[in-house]
Design a protein around this motif. Structure first.
Motif, mmCIF file in Angstrom:
data_model
loop_
_atom_site.group_PDB
_atom_site.id
_atom_site.type_symbol
_atom_site.label_atom_id
_atom_site.label_comp_id
_atom_site.label_asym_id
_atom_site.label_seq_id
_atom_site.Cartn_x
_atom_site.Cartn_y
_atom_site.Cartn_z
ATOM 1 N N ILE A 58 0.866 -1.181 0.000
ATOM 2 C CA ILE A 58 0.000 0.000 0.000
ATOM 3 C C ILE A 58 0.896 1.221 0.000
ATOM 4 O O ILE A 58 1.678 1.422 0.926
ATOM 5 C CB ILE A 58 -0.921 0.012 1.237
ATOM 6 C CG1 ILE A 58 -1.779 -1.245 1.281
ATOM 7 C CG2 ILE A 58 -1.788 1.261 1.246
ATOM 8 C CD1 ILE A 58 -2.503 -1.443 2.593
ATOM 9 N N THR A 59 0.818 2.025 -1.040
ATOM 10 C CA THR A 59 1.635 3.229 -1.144
ATOM 11 C C THR A 59 0.752 4.452 -0.993
ATOM 12 O O THR A 59 -0.185 4.655 -1.765
ATOM 13 C CB THR A 59 2.377 3.283 -2.489
ATOM 14 O OG1 THR A 59 3.196 2.112 -2.630
ATOM 15 C CG2 THR A 59 3.263 4.514 -2.564
ATOM 16 N N VAL A 60 1.061 5.262 0.015
ATOM 17 C CA VAL A 60 0.307 6.475 0.305
ATOM 18 C C VAL A 60 1.202 7.676 0.023
ATOM 19 O O VAL A 60 2.299 7.768 0.563
ATOM 20 C CB VAL A 60 -0.166 6.500 1.771
ATOM 21 C CG1 VAL A 60 -0.852 7.825 2.090
ATOM 22 C CG2 VAL A 60 -1.099 5.332 2.048
ATOM 23 N N PRO A 73 -2.431 -3.217 5.698
ATOM 24 C CA PRO A 73 -3.207 -2.067 6.171
ATOM 25 C C PRO A 73 -2.915 -1.743 7.633
ATOM 26 O O PRO A 73 -2.865 -2.653 8.475
ATOM 27 C CB PRO A 73 -4.661 -2.525 5.987
ATOM 28 C CG PRO A 73 -4.598 -3.567 4.924
ATOM 29 C CD PRO A 73 -3.291 -4.272 5.123
ATOM 30 N N ARG A 183 -8.942 11.476 0.411
ATOM 31 C CA ARG A 183 -8.544 10.277 -0.336
ATOM 32 C C ARG A 183 -7.355 9.578 0.336
ATOM 33 O O ARG A 183 -7.262 8.346 0.315
ATOM 34 C CB ARG A 183 -8.207 10.647 -1.782
ATOM 35 C CG ARG A 183 -9.440 11.039 -2.597
ATOM 36 C CD ARG A 183 -9.123 11.248 -4.061
ATOM 37 N NE ARG A 183 -10.334 11.393 -4.850
ATOM 38 C CZ ARG A 183 -10.736 12.531 -5.420
ATOM 39 N NH1 ARG A 183 -9.998 13.641 -5.278
ATOM 40 N NH2 ARG A 183 -11.853 12.577 -6.121
ATOM 41 N N ILE A 184 -6.466 10.343 0.939
ATOM 42 C CA ILE A 184 -5.355 9.740 1.695
ATOM 43 C C ILE A 184 -5.905 8.958 2.880
ATOM 44 O O ILE A 184 -5.485 7.822 3.139
ATOM 45 C CB ILE A 184 -4.372 10.833 2.165
ATOM 46 C CG1 ILE A 184 -3.661 11.462 0.968
ATOM 47 C CG2 ILE A 184 -3.349 10.248 3.144
ATOM 48 C CD1 ILE A 184 -2.801 12.661 1.318
ATOM 49 N N GLN A 187 -7.213 5.650 1.888
ATOM 50 C CA GLN A 187 -6.192 4.614 1.744
ATOM 51 C C GLN A 187 -5.795 4.044 3.099
ATOM 52 O O GLN A 187 -5.648 2.826 3.256
ATOM 53 C CB GLN A 187 -4.958 5.183 1.050
ATOM 54 C CG GLN A 187 -5.140 5.478 -0.426
ATOM 55 C CD GLN A 187 -3.854 5.993 -1.043
ATOM 56 O OE1 GLN A 187 -3.545 7.179 -0.954
ATOM 57 N NE2 GLN A 187 -3.098 5.105 -1.641
ATOM 58 N N GLN A 190 -8.450 1.944 4.322
ATOM 59 C CA GLN A 190 -8.825 0.944 3.331
ATOM 60 C C GLN A 190 -10.300 1.040 2.947
ATOM 61 O O GLN A 190 -11.018 0.036 2.871
ATOM 62 C CB GLN A 190 -8.499 -0.469 3.855
ATOM 63 C CG GLN A 190 -7.011 -0.776 3.923
ATOM 64 C CD GLN A 190 -6.394 -0.882 2.525
ATOM 65 O OE1 GLN A 190 -6.506 -1.910 1.876
ATOM 66 N NE2 GLN A 190 -5.746 0.185 2.080
ATOM 67 N N PRO A 192 -11.627 3.384 0.096
ATOM 68 C CA PRO A 192 -11.630 4.428 -0.932
ATOM 69 C C PRO A 192 -13.029 4.818 -1.384
ATOM 70 O O PRO A 192 -13.246 5.955 -1.814
ATOM 71 C CB PRO A 192 -10.825 3.807 -2.073
ATOM 72 C CG PRO A 192 -10.904 2.321 -1.843
ATOM 73 C CD PRO A 192 -10.961 2.158 -0.351
#
Length: 388
Positions: A58-60, A73, A183-184, A187, A190, A192
């Motif tokens: 998972i790339t934030v 997560p 939106r961040i 993520q 988990q 969206p």
């Protein structure tokens, strides 16, 4: 006799061979990538196995443009530092926050108490820091990720990053940043789909305010002054916001002309004296009070002979900016309520029949799932400001 003796030797040899043969090994259990093994006799010791090579990372990308990569997560989310209330109110727009937020800095802004007690029944069981919390205290809460404001990067974020703690920075200072930062959070939690629902909600609220104001000429936009009143240490002061802050953006979106942008403004609140307020002589003045009652402040100003000489007071257009637990002018999720209220006060003819209390009730129901009983008992009595 010999045959019986030979048979006895053969039997003994067979028993000896059986005793020397190793027993079959028990099958080794297979653990999933996120399994934890408790090692006796210390029940608190855990071993976390590495994720499988096929598990997606998972790339934030946070508000500072940094990429933060998670192998799974985050389960323990910590919100720390200053302005935590603004971050936490946004985080709790996601239902997962009730379970995953493990610790947070103090979120009360005044005597009204903590808004989150209305939306998280387990808030009292979570770890609570002060706003000046140190890195060691945050680490002790065992976070999988720490969320904080961008301006906390040097003082708190960098020490945590040095210790290997993932940090995600949010800004949440403008309408555009709200879209990105929601939106961040989607993520991190988990979810969206919920993030997109929220982005759509805020977009719709802005459109509902700005659409009726399309085509206004500059001279049709009231000269507007948002004044932050403070009485810290018994010293009364009035302050105005920087050009890039939500208060200025809100005034422009609401169809007003912010009069205070013609002076030199600092990076934070700029103190102004009464002479400057009188010189602006705004058409509309809205009084913001974070720790005081804005209704009481506005009433005192209206009774003051010096203020009675000002255009806004003479025309009955000096208002108390609304608040509940928190004032609606700041970049909290309530900013869309503040925007709608301000546009209604500046251009009442554009929003006929608007019921602000009804708008507030719908806001908390839609965003936090707050039922009518809790709203009526806990939030409605706290509403202040010129809502009617």
């Amino acid at each position: 006799m010999r045959s019986r003796l030979a048979l006895s030797w053969m039997l003994a040899l067979s028993l000896l061979l059986v005793a020397c043969t190793p027993a079959a090994s028990a099958p080794t259990p297979t653990l999933s990538p996120t399994s934890a093994v408790t090692i006796a006799p210390e029940p608190t010791a855990t071993v976390t196995l590495s994720p499988s090579p096929t598990q997606a990372l998972i790339t934030v990308t946070d508000a500072l443009g940094r990429e933060v990569i998670f192998s799974q997560p985050p389960q323990r989310v910590v919100i720390a530092g200053r302005a935590t209330a603004l971050l936490a109110d946004a985080a709790y727009l996601f239902p997962e926050a009730k379970e995953k937020v493990a610790a947070l800095s103090r979120t009360s802004q005044g005597a009204e108490g903590d808004f989150l007690t209305l939306v998280d029944p387990n808030l009292g069981k979570k770890i609570v820091f002060e706003t000046n919390v140190g890195a060691e205290q945050v680490v002790a809460s065992q976070p999988d990720v720490v969320i904080m404001k961008t301006y906390m990067a040097e003082s708190l974020g960098k020490p945590l990053e040095t210790l290997g703690i993932p940090v995600v920075y949010l800004s949440l200072e403008t309408p555009e940043e709200y879209q990105r930062d929601l939106r961040i959070l989607g993520q991190i939690f988990q979810n969206p789909q919920r993030a997109e629902e929220l982005v759509s909600y805020f977009d719709t609220q802005i459109q509902n305010v700005t659409q009726p104001l399309q085509g206004l000429l500059p001279e049709q936009k009231p000269r507007t002054l948002l004044l932050y009143y403070s009485d810290r240490d018994g010293q009364v002061a009035f302050n105005v916001a920087p050009k890039a802050w939500m208060q200025t953006i809100m005034t422009e979106l609401a169809g007003g002309r912010p009069v205070w942008t013609d002076i030199e403004l600092g990076s934070g609140w700029t103190k102004v004296n009464l002479e400057q307020v009188a010189a602006w002589d705004a058409d509309v003045i809205a009084i913001i009070a974070y720790t005081a009652n804005p209704d009481e402040v506005a009433a005192r100003l209206k009774a003051d002979p010096q203020w009675q000489a000002m255009r806004a007071v003479r025309d009955g257009r000096l208002y108390a900016f609304p608040k509940d637990f928190y004032s609606w002018d700041q970049p909290d999720v309530r900013w869309v309520l503040g925007l709608r209220w301000l546009a209604w006060r500046l251009h009442p003819e554009a929003y006929p029949g608007l019921d602000m209390v009804k708008e507030v009730r719908a806001f908390f129901e839609q965003l936090y799932g707050m039922d009518a009983k809790i709203f009526d008992a806990r939030l409605l009595p706290l509403l202040k400001g010129d809502l009617r």
